[in-house]
Design a protein around this motif. Structure first.
Motif, PDB file in Angstrom:
ATOM      1  N   VAL A 240     144.288 -86.829  85.600  1.00 39.96           N
ATOM      2  CA  VAL A 240     145.286 -87.784  86.093  1.00 39.96           C
ATOM      3  C   VAL A 240     144.668 -88.649  87.186  1.00 39.96           C
ATOM      4  O   VAL A 240     144.797 -89.884  87.183  1.00 39.96           O
ATOM      5  CB  VAL A 240     146.525 -87.045  86.631  1.00 39.96           C
ATOM      6  CG1 VAL A 240     147.483 -88.027  87.314  1.00 39.96           C
ATOM      7  CG2 VAL A 240     147.243 -86.311  85.507  1.00 39.96           C
ATOM      8  N   ALA A 241     143.981 -88.007  88.135  1.00 34.18           N
ATOM      9  CA  ALA A 241     143.384 -88.736  89.253  1.00 34.18           C
ATOM     10  C   ALA A 241     142.374 -89.771  88.769  1.00 34.18           C
ATOM     11  O   ALA A 241     142.388 -90.927  89.215  1.00 34.18           O
ATOM     12  CB  ALA A 241     142.715 -87.749  90.209  1.00 34.18           C
ATOM     13  N   LEU A 242     141.497 -89.356  87.845  1.00 37.67           N
ATOM     14  CA  LEU A 242     140.437 -90.262  87.401  1.00 37.67           C
ATOM     15  C   LEU A 242     140.966 -91.395  86.526  1.00 37.67           C
ATOM     16  O   LEU A 242     140.387 -92.487  86.504  1.00 37.67           O
ATOM     17  CB  LEU A 242     139.370 -89.468  86.635  1.00 37.67           C
ATOM     18  CG  LEU A 242     138.667 -88.351  87.432  1.00 37.67           C
ATOM     19  CD1 LEU A 242     137.595 -87.688  86.582  1.00 37.67           C
ATOM     20  CD2 LEU A 242     138.067 -88.892  88.730  1.00 37.67           C
ATOM     21  N   THR A 243     142.054 -91.148  85.819  1.00 40.02           N
ATOM     22  CA  THR A 243     142.625 -92.199  84.965  1.00 40.02           C
ATOM     23  C   THR A 243     143.427 -93.209  85.779  1.00 40.02           C
ATOM     24  O   THR A 243     143.331 -94.426  85.542  1.00 40.02           O
ATOM     25  CB  THR A 243     143.532 -91.584  83.878  1.00 40.02           C
ATOM     26  OG1 THR A 243     142.766 -90.676  83.076  1.00 40.02           O
ATOM     27  CG2 THR A 243     144.120 -92.668  82.983  1.00 40.02           C
ATOM     28  N   PHE A 244     144.196 -92.723  86.760  1.00 41.43           N
ATOM     29  CA  PHE A 244     145.161 -93.608  87.419  1.00 41.43           C
ATOM     30  C   PHE A 244     144.704 -94.140  88.779  1.00 41.43           C
ATOM     31  O   PHE A 244     145.408 -94.975  89.365  1.00 41.43           O
ATOM     32  CB  PHE A 244     146.514 -92.909  87.523  1.00 41.43           C
ATOM     33  CG  PHE A 244     147.160 -92.739  86.179  1.00 41.43           C
ATOM     34  CD1 PHE A 244     147.834 -93.793  85.573  1.00 41.43           C
ATOM     35  CD2 PHE A 244     147.049 -91.543  85.489  1.00 41.43           C
ATOM     36  CE1 PHE A 244     148.399 -93.654  84.320  1.00 41.43           C
ATOM     37  CE2 PHE A 244     147.606 -91.386  84.231  1.00 41.43           C
ATOM     38  CZ  PHE A 244     148.291 -92.445  83.641  1.00 41.43           C
ATOM     39  N   ALA A 245     143.542 -93.718  89.264  1.00 40.54           N
ATOM     40  CA  ALA A 245     143.031 -94.315  90.499  1.00 40.54           C
ATOM     41  C   ALA A 245     142.810 -95.821  90.343  1.00 40.54           C
ATOM     42  O   ALA A 245     143.226 -96.604  91.216  1.00 40.54           O
ATOM     43  CB  ALA A 245     141.748 -93.613  90.930  1.00 40.54           C
ATOM     44  N   PRO A 246     142.185 -96.303  89.256  1.00 45.96           N
ATOM     45  CA  PRO A 246     142.047 -97.762  89.119  1.00 45.96           C
ATOM     46  C   PRO A 246     143.374 -98.461  88.810  1.00 45.96           C
ATOM     47  O   PRO A 246     143.513 -99.666  89.096  1.00 45.96           O
ATOM     48  CB  PRO A 246     141.054 -97.920  87.954  1.00 45.96           C
ATOM     49  CG  PRO A 246     141.154 -96.651  87.182  1.00 45.96           C
ATOM     50  CD  PRO A 246     141.440 -95.582  88.186  1.00 45.96           C
ATOM     51  N   VAL A 247     144.340 -97.734  88.250  1.00 46.37           N
ATOM     52  CA  VAL A 247     145.682 -98.308  88.060  1.00 46.37           C
ATOM     53  C   VAL A 247     146.311 -98.568  89.424  1.00 46.37           C
ATOM     54  O   VAL A 247     146.928 -99.619  89.660  1.00 46.37           O
ATOM     55  CB  VAL A 247     146.561 -97.361  87.212  1.00 46.37           C
ATOM     56  CG1 VAL A 247     147.998 -97.876  87.141  1.00 46.37           C
ATOM     57  CG2 VAL A 247     145.990 -97.213  85.802  1.00 46.37           C
ATOM     58  N   TRP A 248     146.148 -97.603  90.333  1.00 48.93           N
ATOM     59  CA  TRP A 248     146.628 -97.786  91.712  1.00 48.93           C
ATOM     60  C   TRP A 248     145.964 -99.008  92.338  1.00 48.93           C
ATOM     61  O   TRP A 248     146.630 -99.837  92.984  1.00 48.93           O
ATOM     62  CB  TRP A 248     146.313 -96.533  92.525  1.00 48.93           C
ATOM     63  CG  TRP A 248     146.565 -96.661  93.993  1.00 48.93           C
ATOM     64  CD1 TRP A 248     147.735 -96.454  94.647  1.00 48.93           C
ATOM     65  CD2 TRP A 248     145.596 -97.034  94.998  1.00 48.93           C
ATOM     66  NE1 TRP A 248     147.571 -96.671  95.998  1.00 48.93           N
ATOM     67  CE2 TRP A 248     146.281 -97.030  96.232  1.00 48.93           C
ATOM     68  CE3 TRP A 248     144.250 -97.358  94.974  1.00 48.93           C
ATOM     69  CZ2 TRP A 248     145.636 -97.344  97.437  1.00 48.93           C
ATOM     70  CZ3 TRP A 248     143.611 -97.686  96.160  1.00 48.93           C
ATOM     71  CH2 TRP A 248     144.309 -97.679  97.377  1.00 48.93           C
TER      72      TRP A 248
END
Length: 305
Positions: A240-248
């Protein structure tokens, strides 16, 4: 005094030499040296005898110990077999965990946490499932953010092709409509329609987040306010962290009414509210496609079937 030698009388002979007298005379000296030699040799002999005795004892103990060791090895074999299987299973589990955390495009490079933080959080570059391994390597080898953006700009065709392959692999029933729109982004980019591709990618990203997250979870993953808390990789399960960090990163706060300058890097808010030549470009459209592809594949893997 006469110098003449007296001749022995005729018929007389000299007495023969008898060595026994000399031996008897030398006997005390012979006895002394024999005792002296014996005194010298005795400690050596006693030491050798003692050493030989110790050696025999050690040898006997070694034989006995070898027997005990053999019996111990035999009795421990089930334990050894168990431990071999345990470590085999442990390493197999670690290998499976690595495969779970790293999608195929990252398994060779395996970026460090610092590299993840730099590319995902500081520059907003998606790395989960896309881009391909060679582009990932080039991004990690690039010296700075400017050069990494140039890498994406130079290799955009290969990145779009890799995104298309990943999107094609999405087979979850609940994602088929979104999959179709993501492929529309691919087609638009390939046909040179960069602006429509970026607009569709930005809105599809928003739709995916709203469709598959509860409001509170979505806000937590996208709340990127000036002076607010930074996205913390440790606050989320690894994938989750690695997928959504660039979304953030892509949801950085932007308010035209406050006079905020339109950013040149891809952003969800400026794509919707700051349409301009500053925000819209082919490279930003590629960023948007990579984000949509990464998030789409995440849901494809994680959603129950």
């Amino acid at each position: 005094m006469s110098n003449e030698v007296e001749e022995p009388e005729e018929g007389s002979q000299p007495e023969p030499f008898d060595p026994s007298g000399w031996l008897r005379a030398l006997q005390p000296m012979t006895d002394y040296y024999r005792r002296f030699a014996a005194d010298l040799v005795r400690p050596l002999t006693e030491s050798y005898t003692a050493t030989a005795s110790i050696g025999r004892q050690i040898a006997q103990q070694y034989v006995e110990a070898a027997g005990v060791a053999a019996r111990l090895r035999e009795s421990m074999e089930p334990v050894h077999a168990f431990m071999r299987q345990y470590w085999h299973d442990m390493f197999a589990t670690l290998e499976s965990l690595k495969d779970y955390i790293y999608p195929p495009n990252l398994r060779e490079a395996q970026p460090s946490i610092r590299e993840f933080e730099q590319l995902l959080l500081e520059e907003g570059i998606p790395l989960m499932w896309v881009p391909g391994p060679k582009v990932v390597r080039a991004l990690l080898d690039a010296p700075d953010a400017v050069e990494r953006r140039r890498v994406i700009g130079r290799r955009w065709k290969g990145i779009v092709t890799h995104c298309s392959t990943v999107i094609d692999s999405v087979d979850h029933p609940d994602l088929q409509e979104s999959r179709g729109f993501a492929l529309d982004c691919v087609a638009a980019l390939r046909d040179g329609h960069n602006n429509p591709a970026q607009a569709l990618a930005a809105n599809l990203l928003d739709s995916l987040m709203r469709s598959h997250f509860r409001s509170a979870d979505r806000v937590k993953l996208t709340s990127n306010k000036k002076g607010g808390a930074k996205f913390d990789l440790n606050d989320h399960e690894v994938r989750v962290a690695l997928t959504f960090a660039p979304v953030w990163y892509a949801h950085a706060e932007y308010w035209p009414k406050n006079g905020d300058p339109i950013p040149r890097v891809f952003g969800r808010h400026p794509s919707a509210h700051g349409v301009s030549r500053s925000q819209y470009s082919r490279i930003n459209a590629v960023y948007g496609l990579m984000l949509v592809t990464s998030v789409l594949k995440f849901f494809d893997v994680e959603l129950e079937r």
